[in-house]
Design a protein around this motif. Structure first.
Motif, short mmCIF file in Angstrom:
data_model
loop_
_atom_site.label_atom_id
_atom_site.label_comp_id
_atom_site.label_asym_id
_atom_site.label_seq_id
_atom_site.Cartn_x
_atom_site.Cartn_y
_atom_site.Cartn_z
N LEU A 544 0.82 -1.21 0.00
CA LEU A 544 0.00 0.00 0.00
C LEU A 544 0.85 1.26 0.00
N ASP A 545 0.38 2.26 -0.75
CA ASP A 545 1.00 3.57 -0.65
C ASP A 545 0.23 4.37 0.41
N LYS A 546 0.67 5.58 0.65
CA LYS A 546 0.10 6.37 1.75
C LYS A 546 -1.33 6.84 1.47
N GLU A 547 -1.78 6.71 0.21
CA GLU A 547 -3.12 7.17 -0.15
C GLU A 547 -4.15 6.04 -0.23
N THR A 548 -3.73 4.81 0.02
CA THR A 548 -4.61 3.65 -0.19
C THR A 548 -4.84 2.91 1.12
N ALA A 549 -6.09 2.51 1.33
CA ALA A 549 -6.46 1.70 2.48
C ALA A 549 -7.24 0.48 2.03
N VAL A 550 -7.05 -0.62 2.75
CA VAL A 550 -7.83 -1.84 2.53
C VAL A 550 -8.91 -1.92 3.59
N LEU A 551 -10.14 -2.20 3.16
CA LEU A 551 -11.24 -2.48 4.08
C LEU A 551 -11.69 -3.91 3.85
N SER A 552 -11.38 -4.76 4.80
CA SER A 552 -11.75 -6.17 4.69
C SER A 552 -12.86 -6.47 5.70
N TYR A 553 -13.88 -7.21 5.23
CA TYR A 553 -15.07 -7.45 6.06
C TYR A 553 -15.24 -8.94 6.34
N PHE A 554 -15.82 -9.21 7.50
CA PHE A 554 -16.20 -10.58 7.83
C PHE A 554 -17.49 -10.53 8.65
N THR A 630 -17.52 -9.69 1.89
CA THR A 630 -17.84 -11.05 2.31
C THR A 630 -19.33 -11.28 2.11
N GLY A 631 -19.70 -12.48 1.71
CA GLY A 631 -21.11 -12.85 1.61
C GLY A 631 -21.94 -11.87 0.81
N ARG A 632 -23.05 -11.43 1.42
CA ARG A 632 -23.98 -10.57 0.70
C ARG A 632 -23.46 -9.16 0.47
N LEU A 633 -22.35 -8.80 1.12
CA LEU A 633 -21.72 -7.51 0.81
C LEU A 633 -21.07 -7.52 -0.56
N SER A 634 -20.95 -8.71 -1.15
CA SER A 634 -20.28 -8.84 -2.45
C SER A 634 -21.12 -8.35 -3.61
N VAL A 635 -22.37 -7.97 -3.37
CA VAL A 635 -23.23 -7.56 -4.48
C VAL A 635 -23.79 -6.16 -4.29
N LEU A 803 -22.58 -10.28 -10.91
CA LEU A 803 -23.35 -11.09 -9.95
C LEU A 803 -22.96 -12.56 -10.05
N GLY A 804 -23.63 -13.38 -9.28
CA GLY A 804 -23.37 -14.81 -9.29
C GLY A 804 -23.94 -15.45 -8.04
N LYS A 805 -23.66 -16.73 -7.91
CA LYS A 805 -24.10 -17.49 -6.74
C LYS A 805 -23.19 -17.16 -5.57
N ILE A 806 -23.78 -16.76 -4.44
CA ILE A 806 -22.98 -16.47 -3.25
C ILE A 806 -22.81 -17.76 -2.46
N SER A 807 -21.58 -18.21 -2.36
CA SER A 807 -21.28 -19.46 -1.66
C SER A 807 -20.49 -19.15 -0.41
N LYS A 808 -20.93 -19.70 0.73
CA LYS A 808 -20.20 -19.50 1.98
C LYS A 808 -18.78 -20.02 1.83
N GLY A 809 -17.84 -19.18 2.25
CA GLY A 809 -16.45 -19.59 2.19
C GLY A 809 -15.78 -19.37 0.85
N GLU A 810 -16.54 -18.93 -0.16
CA GLU A 810 -15.94 -18.74 -1.47
C GLU A 810 -16.32 -17.41 -2.10
N GLY A 811 -17.48 -16.85 -1.74
CA GLY A 811 -17.90 -15.58 -2.30
C GLY A 811 -18.77 -15.76 -3.53
N VAL A 812 -18.73 -14.78 -4.44
CA VAL A 812 -19.57 -14.81 -5.63
C VAL A 812 -18.94 -15.71 -6.68
N ILE A 813 -19.73 -16.69 -7.15
CA ILE A 813 -19.27 -17.60 -8.18
C ILE A 813 -20.02 -17.25 -9.46
N GLY A 814 -19.33 -16.63 -10.39
CA GLY A 814 -19.96 -16.19 -11.62
C GLY A 814 -18.92 -15.84 -12.66
N LEU A 815 -19.28 -14.93 -13.56
CA LEU A 815 -18.40 -14.59 -14.67
C LEU A 815 -17.12 -13.88 -14.21
#
Length: 888
Positions: A544-554, A630-635, A803-815
């Motif tokens: 990361l540079d000084k202008e970038t932040a990661v927001l990770s959700y669970f 994560t999960g439904r936040l993926s859409v 979009l795609g199928k939301i699978s627990k432990g894997e996220g959105v499964i689609g294109l």
């Protein structure tokens, strides 16, 4: 839960011992194992070599069903097969049955694969003997939760038996019953149909009250319980128990299984006393059959432990879980609840995983409900780390992606507990940092593990120097498998399905044989294919540079908590929030409010979600956010969240998050780190543009705006003397894309329709043209997986491609997932359909900004969106919010 398995035996009978062999077969089918042992106690000296092999393997089968595994193993080891491949296949088949009953499903599958190969090498690959090995293989896959693979094997076994036997033969009924088991977890109607067909055959052969008819009652009971028809389930289990009690004297595994299911049903009915009573009877029965070591015993002990834990009896629960682990691990006898078993001597890995998970939860509940000892939380975390290692081991023994994803659902429970307990430990410790970092580790292990492993395997093939001809062979096999699976998803007729299942069986065997040969011939590939690591916060900070932040959700659904990890180049923070009861309603309101331009619903939900998801104290220097959802936040498009209360009815004036930050997304931190090693440059780019515009006889509307879109984008590149290739109308052919026409281009832009199938991700597709007759004009996700794009940016200027199928432990499964696997380092996709006119304007602005010297794809997309917001016509988030950037 393990289902009742009806195992039929069919082996050729020759020589003077023919009648004995027939009698033993009938005893085994009737589950009269003690009598079968008596009949095989001494093999006549006059027996031929084939008869000796048959009698010895049948003796081993009886020992297996009695739980006397060491004796069965000794019997099988002592069978002199010599160089006779056919005899070897028979012994391997029974050895596979041994491993399956021990719960060593990986060993069972490996051994049974060898058996099937041995039958094939002798020209008996479609014999009844081979059908038995294939049946065991299918049942082992079913026990491992690999239902598609099980259906493939069992359909092949049924096909072989139907071709060799009459339609009402008992072995045909056995296959029908087995297929019911395989479909019970994916299609209740189809499972019941197979059960009913098997029942009719058994009833015609045996009449009422036969033990085999009790199996039908058990199977129906399982379906009824799944449908929450508990009274009907109890009636069926009790009917089966009565039949088996009349048929079998003393302890018997089938009676224990009926008792176990009665316990499970009463537990669902919240009658804990009745459930405990049936579990205890089942435990006594299983021990009377198997002794002290068997995964079925472990399963009952787990259930008893759960009841004890629900009553606050922590010590009792921990002891019961430890007993379950002891029963399920060879050579392990340590009664101390805090001790951990060896990693590789379990009988059933899935049952062991649950025992460990339950034990970790018991330590957590003991801490909260009684002890308040920090050591209980630390012990719980140590157990969960052991679970994590077990998940990795189980996943590595699977070659089917769908099966790995199914395991991810169980693994997600492990990681949810890990995040919650690590956070709780951190907040109660003097040294918090290691536990915050462990919480992040668990959170990231729950995201896209299968995708990352698949990419690692593809990279391993590159690094191992595998010849191009072999890579092409693999591509052809995978294409054929994807096509077959897609046709199976399109609800074929029964006859078509059977043919497709046979094809899938043969292709699957060919592919697995291909992979085994790669592992043997290219040791470096084998060593590298599982070379994946979960990055630490420090690893991310280095990127990361000084202008970038990661927001990770669970999201921990069980605990009702949301965890947000804010990571910048210099520091990180972890936020824990209670998940509001209206959380899902906010997400629905936010998406619907945008899609239907309903300002009130959008503004309320957008503001609520912003307060929940975006930390209040992001450092002022930050202007770029990398979202790991994560999960439904993926859409949901985070860019459209509202940072303040909406005080205007003018969409142009709303305080969107996009006005404060550039936003991009990634599937997981591991993938972010992996992509950073291959990051391309923004300069000296070439572009491949493709737009069918019209879609022939299909009901899809024309997209006239896409023609001007790609022409104008092309002109931007050509004006700068950059390489450009444009394919319009019939030139936008599916065969071109599959034929590597887009290879070598830095940017690939597809302006067309896209459809995502959330129920059957393999049917998700991008629409192109078909002019050569060899393709259908639909580029399906399975076909995308076989592409080698290696593009720095792929833009799908199409609808719903994010979009795609939301699978627990894997996220959105689609294109989007398929494109990442195909090598796209960054992708632009959309969440819903938008008019081609506004899309064209956004895309042209995006590329113009990029070519004018923008420092990133994210900032270019942000400026293009802000330009749309500034217009009166396309200011609503409906027009700009669906387009998101995935990549780093």
């Amino acid at each position: 839960m393990r289902k009742i398995l009806l195992v039929a035996f069919y082996l050729p009978v020759i020589g003077a011992c023919a009648q004995s062999i027939v009698k033993v077969d009938s005893l085994l089918l009737a589950a009269s194992y003690d009598q079968a042992l008596q009949l095989t106690a001494a093999i006549p000296p006059s027996a031929t070599s084939s008869e000796k092999v048959l009698l010895a393997t049948k003796r081993a089968q009886a020992l297996i069903h009695l739980g006397r595994y060491d004796e069965a193993d000794s019997t099988l080891t002592g069978i002199p097969v010599g160089d006779n491949t056919y005899h070897k296949a028979i012994v391997l088949t029974t050895s596979g049955l041994l491993f399956m009953n021990q719960g060593r499903l990986d060993r069972a599958q490996e051994t049974l694969e060898q058996a099937v190969s041995a039958f094939e090498s002798t020209g008996k690959g479609t014999s009844l003997d081979a059908a038995q090995a294939i049946t065991y293989l299918g049942l082992s896959y079913n026990s491992a939760g690999r239902y598609m693979k099980a259906q493939e094997q069992l359909m092949m076994a049924l096909s072989i038996r139907e071709k060799n036997l009459t339609a009402n033969h008992e072995l045909v009924a056995a296959s029908l019953n087995d297929l019911g088991l395989a479909y019970a977890n994916t299609d209740n109607d189809k499972a019941l149909d197979y059960y009913e067909k098997a029942f009719r055959i058994y009833a015609a052969i045996h009449g009422p009250d036969h033990p085999k008819l009790a199996i039908a009652s058990i199977n129906n009971g399982l379906i009824y319980r799944k449908l929450e028809l508990y009274g009907d389930a109890v009636n069926n289990f009790e009917a089966a128990l009565k039949i088996w009690e009349r048929a079998y004297q003393g302890p018997h595994p089938t009676k224990a299984f009926a008792l176990l299911n009665l316990g499970e049903t009463y537990l669902k009915m919240q009658n804990l006393d009745a459930a405990r009573g049936y579990y205890e009877k089942a435990l006594q029965m299983y021990r009377g059959v198997y002794g002290d070591k068997h995964p079925d015993i472990a399963q009952v002990l787990n259930a008893l432990g759960n009841i004890a834990l629900s009553n606050g009896k922590y010590a009792d629960a921990l002891n019961l879980y430890q007993q379950a682990i002891i029963a399920n691990v060879s050579g392990y006898e340590d009664p101390a609840p805090a001790s951990l078993p060896p990693p590789d001597r379990f009988y059933n890995g899935h049952v062991l995983l649950y025992s460990l998970l339950y034990k970790a939860q018991a330590y957590e509940e003991q801490y909260a409900g009684k002890s308040l000892r920090l050591s209980d939380l630390i012990t719980s975390l140590r157990i969960l780390q052991h679970c994590d290692s077990l998940v990795n081991s189980l996943r590595q023994h699977s070659t089917n992606e769908n099966d790995k994803i199914a395991l991810g659902v169980i693994a997600n429970d492990v990681y949810a507990n890990g995040v919650r307990i690590a956070m709780q430990t951190a907040l109660n410790s003097v040294r918090r940092k290691p536990y915050f970092e462990l919480a992040f580790y668990f959170a990231e292990k729950s995201k896209s593990a299968v995708l990352l492993e698949s990419i690692s395997e593809a990279n391993a093939k590159s690094f191992a120097g595998i010849p191009t001809a072999l890579m092409e062979e693999e591509k052809n096999l995978k294409s054929a498998i994807a096509l077959t699976n897609r046709k199976l998803s399109q609800k074929p007729s029964p006859d078509e399905e059977r043919l497709l299942r046979e094809t899938a069986f043969k292709l699957s065997r060919a592919y697995e044989s291909f992979i085994r040969k790669l592992e043997s011939d290219f040791p470096q590939y084998f060593n590298l294919k599982f070379n994946t690591t979960s990055p630490s916060m420090q690893d991310l900070q280095k990127l990361l540079d000084k202008e970038t932040a990661v927001l990770s959700y669970f999201i921990d659904d069980k605990g009702g908590r949301l965890y947000t990890f804010l990571i910048t180049a210099k520091r990180y923070k972890v936020f824990e929030r209670t998940l509001p009861a209206e959380f899902d309603r906010y997400i629905t309101g936010f998406r619907n409010g945008i899609y239907f331009n309903e300002l009130k619903s959008f503004s309320v939900s957008g503001r609520k979600l912003h307060d929940l998801l975006i930390p209040a104290r992001i450092p002022a220097a930050i202007n770029q956010l990398v979202i790991l959802p994560t999960g439904r936040l993926s859409v949901i498009p985070f860019e459209a969240l509202l940072s303040r209360k909406a005080n205007s009815q003018d969409f142009r004036q709303l305080p969107y998050l996009i006005k404060d930050y550039s936003v991009r997304y990634e599937f997981s931190a591991s993938l972010l780190l992996e992509k950073s090693l291959k990051r391309g440059t923004l300069a000296n780019r070439s572009i491949f543009l493709c737009a069918p515009v019209t879609f022939g006889d299909s009901k899809l509307p024309e997209l006239p705006g896409t023609e001007s879109e790609v022409k104008e984008i092309s002109k931007m590149f050509s004006d700068r003397q950059l390489t450009c290739s444009v394919k319009l109308y019939d030139q936008a052919d599916e065969g071109l894309i599959k034929g590597n026409a887009a290879d070598g281009f830095h940017v690939v832009h597809l302006a067309t329709h896209g459809v995502v199938d959330e129920y059957h991700p393999e049917l998700s597709r991008i629409y192109l043209k078909s002019t050569d007759g060899r393709n259908d004009g639909s580029l399906f996700s399975g076909e995308i997986y076989n592409l080698k794009l290696n593009a720095n940016l792929v833009t799908l200027s199409a609808c719903q491609t994010g979009l795609g199928k939301i699978s627990k432990g894997e996220g959105v499964i689609g294109l989007s997932r398929a494109l990442v696997f195909a090598g796209a380092k960054n992708i632009v996709v959309s969440y819903w359909s938008v008019s081609d006119e506004s899309t064209a304007q956004l895309m042209k602005d995006f590329y113009r900004t990029l070519l004018d010297g923008s420092d990133s794809y994210a900032s270019s997309l942000r400026l293009a969106k802000k330009n749309l917001i500034a217009t009166e016509r396309f200011a609503a988030p409906y027009y700009w919010a669906p387009f998101i950037l995935i990549g780093f």
